[in-house]
Scaffold this active site. Structure first.
Site, mmCIF file in Angstrom:
data_model
loop_
_atom_site.group_PDB
_atom_site.id
_atom_site.type_symbol
_atom_site.label_atom_id
_atom_site.label_comp_id
_atom_site.label_asym_id
_atom_site.label_seq_id
_atom_site.Cartn_x
_atom_site.Cartn_y
_atom_site.Cartn_z
ATOM 1 N N LYS A 22 25.854 38.063 33.173
ATOM 2 C CA LYS A 22 26.079 39.104 34.184
ATOM 3 C C LYS A 22 26.773 40.308 33.565
ATOM 4 O O LYS A 22 26.369 41.452 33.771
ATOM 5 C CB LYS A 22 26.948 38.516 35.308
ATOM 6 C CG LYS A 22 27.659 39.533 36.155
ATOM 7 C CD LYS A 22 28.486 38.871 37.220
ATOM 8 C CE LYS A 22 29.971 38.763 36.916
ATOM 9 N NZ LYS A 22 30.718 40.018 36.957
ATOM 10 N N ASN A 23 27.819 40.055 32.775
ATOM 11 C CA ASN A 23 28.618 41.155 32.235
ATOM 12 C C ASN A 23 27.902 41.932 31.127
ATOM 13 O O ASN A 23 28.374 42.980 30.714
ATOM 14 C CB ASN A 23 29.969 40.644 31.724
ATOM 15 C CG ASN A 23 30.892 40.290 32.882
ATOM 16 O OD1 ASN A 23 30.559 40.510 34.043
ATOM 17 N ND2 ASN A 23 32.054 39.735 32.566
ATOM 18 N N CYS A 118 41.272 44.671 43.523
ATOM 19 C CA CYS A 118 40.566 43.453 43.909
ATOM 20 C C CYS A 118 41.569 42.316 43.822
ATOM 21 O O CYS A 118 42.716 42.532 43.437
ATOM 22 C CB CYS A 118 39.339 43.219 43.046
ATOM 23 S SG CYS A 118 39.705 42.797 41.364
ATOM 24 N N ARG A 123 43.392 46.968 38.924
ATOM 25 C CA ARG A 123 42.204 47.362 38.171
ATOM 26 C C ARG A 123 41.847 48.848 38.309
ATOM 27 O O ARG A 123 40.784 49.209 38.836
ATOM 28 C CB ARG A 123 41.005 46.487 38.565
ATOM 29 C CG ARG A 123 41.247 45.032 38.274
ATOM 30 C CD ARG A 123 40.045 44.188 38.527
ATOM 31 N NE ARG A 123 39.089 44.238 37.439
ATOM 32 C CZ ARG A 123 38.009 43.460 37.374
ATOM 33 N NH1 ARG A 123 37.758 42.604 38.344
ATOM 34 N NH2 ARG A 123 37.187 43.544 36.353
ATOM 35 N N ASP A 306 38.331 35.290 31.761
ATOM 36 C CA ASP A 306 37.343 34.788 32.727
ATOM 37 C C ASP A 306 37.163 33.270 32.661
ATOM 38 O O ASP A 306 36.425 32.697 33.468
ATOM 39 C CB ASP A 306 35.992 35.480 32.519
ATOM 40 C CG ASP A 306 35.997 36.909 33.038
ATOM 41 O OD1 ASP A 306 36.970 37.303 33.696
ATOM 42 O OD2 ASP A 306 35.020 37.642 32.781
ATOM 43 N N ARG A 398 28.737 35.682 43.091
ATOM 44 C CA ARG A 398 28.735 36.975 42.396
ATOM 45 C C ARG A 398 28.448 36.796 40.908
ATOM 46 O O ARG A 398 27.934 37.707 40.266
ATOM 47 C CB ARG A 398 30.089 37.672 42.564
ATOM 48 C CG ARG A 398 30.274 38.315 43.931
ATOM 49 C CD ARG A 398 31.457 39.252 43.928
ATOM 50 N NE ARG A 398 31.575 39.871 42.627
ATOM 51 C CZ ARG A 398 32.692 39.905 41.890
ATOM 52 N NH1 ARG A 398 33.793 39.389 42.347
ATOM 53 N NH2 ARG A 398 32.693 40.470 40.703
HETATM 54 C C1 UD1 Z 1 35.411 43.209 32.306
HETATM 55 C C2 UD1 Z 1 34.611 42.061 32.873
HETATM 56 C C3 UD1 Z 1 35.536 41.030 33.535
HETATM 57 C C4 UD1 Z 1 36.603 40.586 32.545
HETATM 58 C C5 UD1 Z 1 37.318 41.785 31.934
HETATM 59 C C6 UD1 Z 1 38.292 41.400 30.831
HETATM 60 C C7 UD1 Z 1 32.522 43.138 33.461
HETATM 61 C C8 UD1 Z 1 31.606 43.603 34.534
HETATM 62 N N1 UD1 Z 1 33.676 42.592 33.860
HETATM 63 O O1 UD1 Z 1 36.065 43.843 33.382
HETATM 64 O O2 UD1 Z 1 34.745 39.932 33.958
HETATM 65 O O3 UD1 Z 1 37.553 39.788 33.214
HETATM 66 O O4 UD1 Z 1 36.364 42.704 31.358
HETATM 67 O O5 UD1 Z 1 37.646 40.680 29.843
HETATM 68 O O6 UD1 Z 1 32.196 43.179 32.290
HETATM 69 N N2 UD1 Z 1 42.529 48.864 32.885
HETATM 70 C C9 UD1 Z 1 43.299 49.956 33.199
HETATM 71 N N3 UD1 Z 1 42.663 51.168 33.343
HETATM 72 C C10 UD1 Z 1 41.315 51.304 33.174
HETATM 73 C C11 UD1 Z 1 40.540 50.165 32.847
HETATM 74 C C12 UD1 Z 1 41.179 48.952 32.702
HETATM 75 O O7 UD1 Z 1 44.518 49.877 33.354
HETATM 76 O O8 UD1 Z 1 40.804 52.427 33.318
HETATM 77 C C13 UD1 Z 1 43.194 47.541 32.732
HETATM 78 C C14 UD1 Z 1 42.694 46.514 33.764
HETATM 79 O O9 UD1 Z 1 43.373 46.644 34.986
HETATM 80 C C15 UD1 Z 1 42.984 45.212 33.037
HETATM 81 C C16 UD1 Z 1 42.709 45.565 31.563
HETATM 82 O O10 UD1 Z 1 42.822 47.002 31.479
HETATM 83 O O11 UD1 Z 1 44.340 44.885 33.185
HETATM 84 C C17 UD1 Z 1 41.374 45.127 31.021
HETATM 85 O O12 UD1 Z 1 40.368 45.528 31.914
HETATM 86 P P1 UD1 Z 1 38.872 45.828 31.452
HETATM 87 O O13 UD1 Z 1 38.657 45.303 30.073
HETATM 88 O O14 UD1 Z 1 38.575 47.259 31.702
HETATM 89 O O15 UD1 Z 1 38.051 44.939 32.478
HETATM 90 P P2 UD1 Z 1 36.691 45.295 33.197
HETATM 91 O O16 UD1 Z 1 35.823 46.094 32.293
HETATM 92 O O17 UD1 Z 1 36.968 45.821 34.561
#
Ligand code: UD1
Length: 419
Positions: A22-23, A118, A123, A306, A398
């Site tokens: 999915k990711n 969420c 996030r 995850d 999901r």
């Molecule tokens: C992706 C995965 C999710 C996984 C996560 C971490 C997808 C669709 N989802 O989520 O399943 O759990 O990586 O491996 O691929 N953050 C900020 N600001 C930002 C972006 C992120 O503060 O602009 C923080 C987030 O809140 C979190 C951390 O950075 O604490 C890592 O998040 P991120 O790697 O961005 O996760 P996702 O891409 O949302």
């Protein structure tokens, strides 16, 4: 709304083939907005998130053919008039923000609803926005929407303060059509980033260093269509392997990339499980007694957040005291109170969970709170005595395609019923 009824106590045994991640599919599908030509995916998965992403792409004017679960093709020949990903679509799936980078690169503007928090944490997407601004995007946040415009994106040095998977994906998709070179530092190294970079390269992009913390992109004028096969879902594979281990069984996953699962396999070995990793398959056989261990969630190649919840269910069945430190998301222990209701001995101290075991679990009605927490409760139900009823299974759907069918194929007694 569906729920799962699980009768625990059967050791899971057998072989399951794993489907595309999915990711990986989500950013790759968003990347199909970068060309007027057709983009084909040789296979997909029938997750709710994939269905939601197809709705987002269709809303943006793309023609979609095929069915989630099978082959898919996306053709974004023309941009949609208002170029907007509305709240109603984004709230169903926060990964919708992945259209921001490609829309900006292709159409010079995008309006995407802010996803909001969420269950597992706030996030934010501030790092995505700051990175796009570095490439010259003008960004405003108003009325719950991010509005971005950029006459022409220009390559630049982007340094992420914190590793972000989605942020790295968004900036890659913007940089491939920007003018000149972009250097991304402190880039995420997840296999899904390498997969996306591979697809973009197949479309004519110039990218080096994907899979390391420094990625270089030389922008090109346009990209063309591609046929792409996404990597297998390492989280689904990991969940099924843990299901085997927690029930005292013996499970083999085929069509996987064992090196994507290394952090998990290392921990399973240290708990006494017998692990055989061959080319594109992994077998995990449970030991007579599991021994406890400690994990800390980290960006790849560390232990994936995850799989944290599922692994905690396993630790509740291991001898000794183990710890789980969650460093990625601030609120990812929602499964703990439910595991405790089933009989687990878990204490939380901030972002650390201390698990003492083994404690026999007993079936109970429980409530799923987010995607991976739901998977954890399914695993707990599979090894618990009696019947476990898990409500709000839509969270599970999901990211898992009919998980009950894979588990039944391994001998698990899991039924989906309508409430
Ligand atoms: C992706 C995965 C999710 C996984 C996560 C971490 C997808 C669709 N989802 O989520 O399943 O759990 O990586 O491996 O691929 N953050 C900020 N600001 C930002 C972006 C992120 O503060 O602009 C923080 C987030 O809140 C979190 C951390 O950075 O604490 C890592 O998040 P991120 O790697 O961005 O996760 P996702 O891409 O949302």
């Amino acid at each position: 709304m569906d729920k799962f009824i699980i009768k625990g106590g059967v050791p899971l045994k057998g072989t399951v083939a794993v489907r595309p991640a999915k990711n990986a599919l989500l950013p790759c599908m968003a990347a199909s907005l970068l060309t007027t030509e057709q983009v084909r995916f040789t296979s997909s998965a029938r997750h709710m998130d994939i269905i939601s992403m197809l709705s987002v792409l269709e809303h943006l004017g793309a023609d979609v053919e095929g069915k989630p679960g099978g082959r898919l093709s996306v053709r974004a020949a023309n941009g949609h008039g208002d170029l907007e990903a509305p709240y109603d679509l984004v709230r169903r799936m926060r990964a919708s923000v992945l259209v921001l980078g490609p829309m900006l690169a292709r159409y010079q503007r995008a309006r995407v609803s802010l996803p909001g928090g969420c269950a597992i944490g706030a996030r934010p997407i501030d790092l995505h926005l700051r990175a796009l601004a570095t490439l010259g995007a003008d960004i405003r946040v108003e009325h719950g929407y991010v509005e971005t415009t950029a006459k022409k994106l220009k390559g630049a040095e982007v340094v992420f303060d914190k590793t972000t998977v989605g942020g790295t994906e968004n900036i890659l998709m913007a940089a491939v059509l920007a003018e000149g070179e972009t250097v991304v530092r402190n880039a995420a190294r997840e296999p899904e980033i390498v997969d996306l970079a591979g697809m973009l390269t197949g479309m004519g992009a110039h990218i080096e260093g994907a899979g390391t913390d420094t990625i270089r992109v030389e922008g090109v004028r346009e990209l063309h269509g591609v046929t792409h096969t996404c990597i297998p879902d390492r989280i689904v594979a990991g969940t099924l392997l843990i299901a085997g281990a927690i029930t005292g069984g013996d499970v083999t996953c085929t069509d996987v990339e064992p090196e994507h699962l290394e952090a998990l396999l290392l921990k399973l070995r240290s708990m006494g499980a017998k692990v055989d990793a061959g080319e594109s398959k992994v077998r995990v056989a449970a030991p007579r007694k599991l021994v406890s261990t400690d994990i800390v969630t980290q960006p790849f190649p560390g232990f994936p957040t995850d799989l944290q919840a599922q692994f905690m269910a396993l630790l509740s069945q291991a001898k000794g005291t183990g710890t789980v430190k969650e460093t990625i998301f601030e609120n990812r222990f929602m499964h703990v109170p439910e595991l405790v209701r089933m009989g687990a001995d878990i204490r939380i101290e901030g972002n650390l969970a201390v698990i003492s075991g083994p404690r026999p679990l007993s079936g109970a009605p429980v409530m799923a709170s987010d995607l991976r927490a739901s998977a954890c409760l399914v695993l707990a139900g599979l090894c618990a005595g009696g019947v476990t009823e898990i409500r709000r299974i839509y969270h599970l759907d999901r990211g898992y395609e009919s998980l009950e069918k894979s588990l039944r194929a391994l001998g698990g007694r899991v039924r989906r019923v309508k409430e």
